[in-house]
Design a protein around this motif. Structure first.
Motif, mmCIF file in Angstrom:
data_model
loop_
_atom_site.group_PDB
_atom_site.id
_atom_site.type_symbol
_atom_site.label_atom_id
_atom_site.label_comp_id
_atom_site.label_asym_id
_atom_site.label_seq_id
_atom_site.Cartn_x
_atom_site.Cartn_y
_atom_site.Cartn_z
ATOM 1 N N ARG A 1 2.582 1.398 -0.453
ATOM 2 C CA ARG A 1 1.276 2.234 -0.330
ATOM 3 C C ARG A 1 0.087 1.966 -1.003
ATOM 4 O O ARG A 1 -0.576 2.325 0.279
ATOM 5 C CB ARG A 1 2.200 3.890 -1.514
ATOM 6 N N LEU A 2 0.095 1.250 -2.168
ATOM 7 C CA LEU A 2 -1.771 1.315 -2.090
ATOM 8 C C LEU A 2 -1.856 -0.118 -1.027
ATOM 9 O O LEU A 2 -3.670 0.293 -0.542
ATOM 10 C CB LEU A 2 -1.930 0.042 -3.661
ATOM 11 N N ALA A 3 -1.226 -1.525 -0.533
ATOM 12 C CA ALA A 3 -1.636 -1.784 0.815
ATOM 13 C C ALA A 3 -2.947 -0.396 1.985
ATOM 14 O O ALA A 3 -3.646 -0.717 3.160
ATOM 15 C CB ALA A 3 -1.022 -2.394 1.146
ATOM 16 N N ALA A 4 -1.797 -0.048 2.643
ATOM 17 C CA ALA A 4 -1.666 1.265 3.040
ATOM 18 C C ALA A 4 -3.652 1.887 2.813
ATOM 19 O O ALA A 4 -3.747 2.251 4.097
ATOM 20 C CB ALA A 4 -0.280 1.622 3.747
ATOM 21 N N GLY A 5 -3.247 2.172 1.714
ATOM 22 C CA GLY A 5 -4.515 3.243 1.620
ATOM 23 C C GLY A 5 -5.965 2.040 1.086
ATOM 24 O O GLY A 5 -6.244 3.004 2.266
ATOM 25 N N LEU A 6 -5.232 0.851 1.149
ATOM 26 C CA LEU A 6 -6.891 0.294 1.381
ATOM 27 C C LEU A 6 -7.229 0.356 3.428
ATOM 28 O O LEU A 6 -8.123 -0.351 3.034
ATOM 29 C CB LEU A 6 -6.460 -1.717 0.658
ATOM 30 N N MET A 7 -6.230 0.100 3.580
ATOM 31 C CA MET A 7 -6.476 -0.387 4.991
ATOM 32 C C MET A 7 -6.937 1.054 5.882
ATOM 33 O O MET A 7 -7.882 1.349 6.655
ATOM 34 C CB MET A 7 -4.866 -1.274 5.533
ATOM 35 N N ARG A 8 -6.334 2.215 4.984
ATOM 36 C CA ARG A 8 -6.460 3.796 5.827
ATOM 37 C C ARG A 8 -8.014 4.112 5.351
ATOM 38 O O ARG A 8 -8.424 4.372 6.175
ATOM 39 C CB ARG A 8 -5.903 3.965 4.933
ATOM 40 N N ALA B 1 7.202 -2.573 -5.337
ATOM 41 C CA ALA B 1 6.830 -2.544 -3.812
ATOM 42 C C ALA B 1 6.646 -2.207 -3.285
ATOM 43 O O ALA B 1 5.495 -2.031 -2.216
ATOM 44 C CB ALA B 1 8.292 -3.760 -3.833
ATOM 45 N N GLN B 2 7.432 0.027 -3.648
ATOM 46 C CA GLN B 2 7.058 0.394 -2.688
ATOM 47 C C GLN B 2 5.504 1.062 -3.229
ATOM 48 O O GLN B 2 4.861 1.072 -2.066
ATOM 49 C CB GLN B 2 7.900 1.766 -2.944
ATOM 50 N N LEU B 3 4.790 1.224 -4.578
ATOM 51 C CA LEU B 3 3.290 1.124 -4.790
ATOM 52 C C LEU B 3 2.414 0.291 -4.282
ATOM 53 O O LEU B 3 1.371 0.781 -3.951
ATOM 54 C CB LEU B 3 3.565 1.519 -6.240
ATOM 55 N N LEU B 4 3.344 -0.878 -3.945
ATOM 56 C CA LEU B 4 2.190 -1.492 -3.742
ATOM 57 C C LEU B 4 1.776 -1.707 -1.775
ATOM 58 O O LEU B 4 1.213 -1.718 -1.528
ATOM 59 C CB LEU B 4 2.903 -2.949 -3.820
#
Length: 618
Positions: A363-370, A358-361
């Motif tokens: 991070r991935l979501a935040a990276g995609l948004m960024r 969940a934490q990795l997901l």
């Protein structure tokens, strides 16, 4: 959802009250060790260690089974939830199952379903069930017995038992898939040490958890026990390295424990297990592994990353669940809990995998948004730069058109004067007194026109050098008086020839500017003012502008200009104004123009001063 449905449906189907024929559950038995004479009553499930019974040797259970109620023709079966992997079962002296000679399974405890054949049963009496088990491990004992119609057993408790274990296996298989994804992601991002350590330990732990429910081993017992032990040890060591990388703490003493302690446990465990002392090895090694997990948990609690308290508490909570499960499994492995108990690690490990996933997901979501934000910003910057480039191209086109116009005028004049000179030279010398001065006058005009052409070409070269300079301005302290004197000396001869007064007010001002750019501005402003003024004069001076700036002013009495010609978008302006505009923009110095048609123009450039100084003016 599928796993949850299995967990919920399984116990419901195992309820005997919902079935048309009742099942019997046997909890009373008699026990004695091989070689003993006296039978002792015990209650099932029975654990030797909890009764302080020695866990070595062969144990015998004797159970009296009442006649089960079953429909005519139905097969009656016996299901034992937990029984040592090496056992022998007899009913009324008839051998039903003989596994006493098989190799010990690495988990030692399994389950068995035995059909009770009718010939082995007493007519109208009771049945005597004898179970012989090999107790060469700490969890020696016997679980609950279920007896009844075989079909009812298979659709009831056996089905529920199988589905619950299948659900746990599916959960761990899903966690293994997540761990494989983490390892693939780590293969792309090799600097993510925490991701690699966690992916590997999660994969090993979930594969080990699925082995808890295996009923057969593809390798010999001692070797399978060694593999199982080394997997357990490697999982704990990887957990420690994961925590160090995740919280970004070196923890040298903990690292020493992981390296030295892990290597020592691996060496001692290998020698002990291959020497037939697997239970003793686990008794000694598991407390050390629990200490390693405790140290990892302490590091995670002290340095857990995250922006919010709830986020920082997730991983410590998952590790605490793993620690509790590890302590429970240690107690279970050493026979300190009931034999009907089960391992908790298969439930705790998927939980911490889900937390980290969940934490990795996140991070991935935040990276995609960024990434989306960066892409939008990049598109905006590209559109802005494209617009600026288009404006620059249009300005260059307008400038080229203006420069072509400025060059065409003296070129046409030069061609006309050359033609007149040629005609004059071809005329017969009728009036030599008039022809000589005429030739001299045409030659002088050609010379002035050539100088104008040279001046325009010099301006084009200066502009080319400015645009191709390829570096930022170099501001420095520049005294204005020497610069004004040099520019005035160059333009003074032209002013005298045109009958103009060129006045330069003396000043002691020192400004911060690029000396080359400032000289280009002054030469072009003063030169344009002298060339375009027919009568009167040109004044160059310095005026205060605030407390830390001055205004450099060039005033003429020429025909005047449209102030819009200072804008890059305005057509015309000639080479001189083009150079002035570009130099002022490079120095980021505000340039302004005030003009009255027929009365003259006033150009001013605002510059910062290097120090407070006085200006002399009339």
């Amino acid at each position: 959802m599928l796993v949850l449905l299995m967990l919920l449906v399984g116990p419901a189907r195992s309820n005997p009250s919902l079935e048309p024929f009742p099942l019997q559950q046997q909890i009373q038995a008699e026990f004695r060790k091989e070689g003993e004479v006296r039978w002792r009553p015990v209650t099932l499930p029975d654990s030797w260690k909890r009764r302080q019974e020695p866990t070595r040797g062969t144990g015998l259970y004797r159970i009296t089974l009442p006649q089960p109620t079953a429909p005519a023709g139905a097969d009656v079966a016996l299901w034992i939830e937990h029984i040592p992997s090496r056992h022998r079962i007899r009913l009324n002296g008839h051998l039903l199952s003989d596994r006493a000679g098989q190799e010990r399974h690495l988990l030692s405890i399994g389950t068995t379903l035995v059909r009770l054949p009718p010939p082995a049963r007493l007519q109208g009496g009771v049945d005597l069930l004898e179970i012989e088990v090999q107790g060469d491990f700490p969890r020696a004992g016997l679980g609950l017995l279920h007896i009844g119609p075989e079909d009812l057993l298979l659709r009831g408790p056996v089905w529920a038992w199988q589905q619950q274990r299948l659900a746990v296996q599916l959960v761990n298989a899903a966690a293994s898939g997540i761990a494989l994804f983490m390892l693939l992601l780590w293969a792309v991002r090799r600097h993510e040490r925490a991701l690699g350590c966690f992916g590997l330990l999660a994969l090993l732990a979930t594969l080990r958890n699925q082995a808890y429910f295996s009923t057969a081993s593809p390798v010999p017992g001692a070797l399978s026990s060694l593999i199982f032990y080394l997997l357990q040890l490697l999982t704990v060591v990887l957990l420690g390295h994961f925590v160090r990388a995740h919280v970004q703490q070196e923890a040298p003493r903990f690292r020493w424990l992981l390296h030295v302690g892990g290597s020592a446990l691996a060496l001692v465990g290998t020698i002990g297990i291959l020497g037939g002392q697997s239970d003793a090895v686990r008794l000694l090694a598991y407390p050390v592994l629990i200490v390693m997990v405790l140290w990892s948990l302490a590091l995670m609690v002290r340095h857990a990353p995250g922006d919010h308290p709830a986020q920082r508490a997730l991983m410590p909570a998952g590790m605490l669940a793993v620690l509790v499960a590890g302590v429970h499994d240690y107690l279970y492995q050493t026979g300190r809990t009931t034999v009907s108990d089960d391992y908790w690690a298969p439930f705790a490990v998927p939980l911490i995998v889900a937390v980290f996933a969940a934490q990795l997901l996140s991070r991935l979501a935040a990276g995609l948004m960024r990434g989306d934000r960066d892409r939008l910003e990049l598109e905006r910057q590209v559109a802005l730069r494209t617009a600026e480039l288009n404006e620059a191209v249009q300005a260059r086109s307008r400038f080229i058109a203006s420069a072509s116009h400025d060059l065409r005028q003296p070129m046409s004049a030069l061609r006309m004067l050359a033609e007149l000179l040629h005609q004059t030279l071809q005329e017969p010398p009728v009036a030599p007194a008039r022809t000589g001065p005429r030739i001299t006058e045409l030659a002088s005009q050609i010379d002035r026109t050539s100088q104008t052409m040279a001046s325009l070409l010099d301006g084009l070269l200066d502009l080319s050098r400015l645009e191709g300079r390829g570096q930022a301005p170099r501001p420095a302290a520049v005294p204005l008086q020497p610069l004004l004197r040099t520019v005035a000396a160059d333009c003074d001869a032209l002013a005298m020839a045109r009958g103009l007064r060129l006045i330069v007010r003396p000043t002691a001002t020192v400004v911060i500017a690029d000396a080359l750019l400032l000289e280009q501005i002054l030469r072009n402003l003063v030169g344009n003012a002298v060339q375009n003024t027919l009568q009167g004069g040109v004044l160059v001076g310095v005026r205060p502008h605030g407390r830390t700036q001055v205004r450099l002013v060039v005033i003429d009495t020429g025909p005047g200009l449209d102030p819009a010609r200072l804008d890059d978008d305005a057509p015309g302006g000639g080479l001189g104004l083009g150079i002035v505009r570009r130099c002022a923009r490079l120095m980021q110095a505000p340039l302004s123009l005030r003009s009255t048609p027929g009365r003259g123009s006033s150009f001013s450039l605002v510059l910062p001063t290097a120090a407070l100084s006085r200006t002399s003016s009339s």
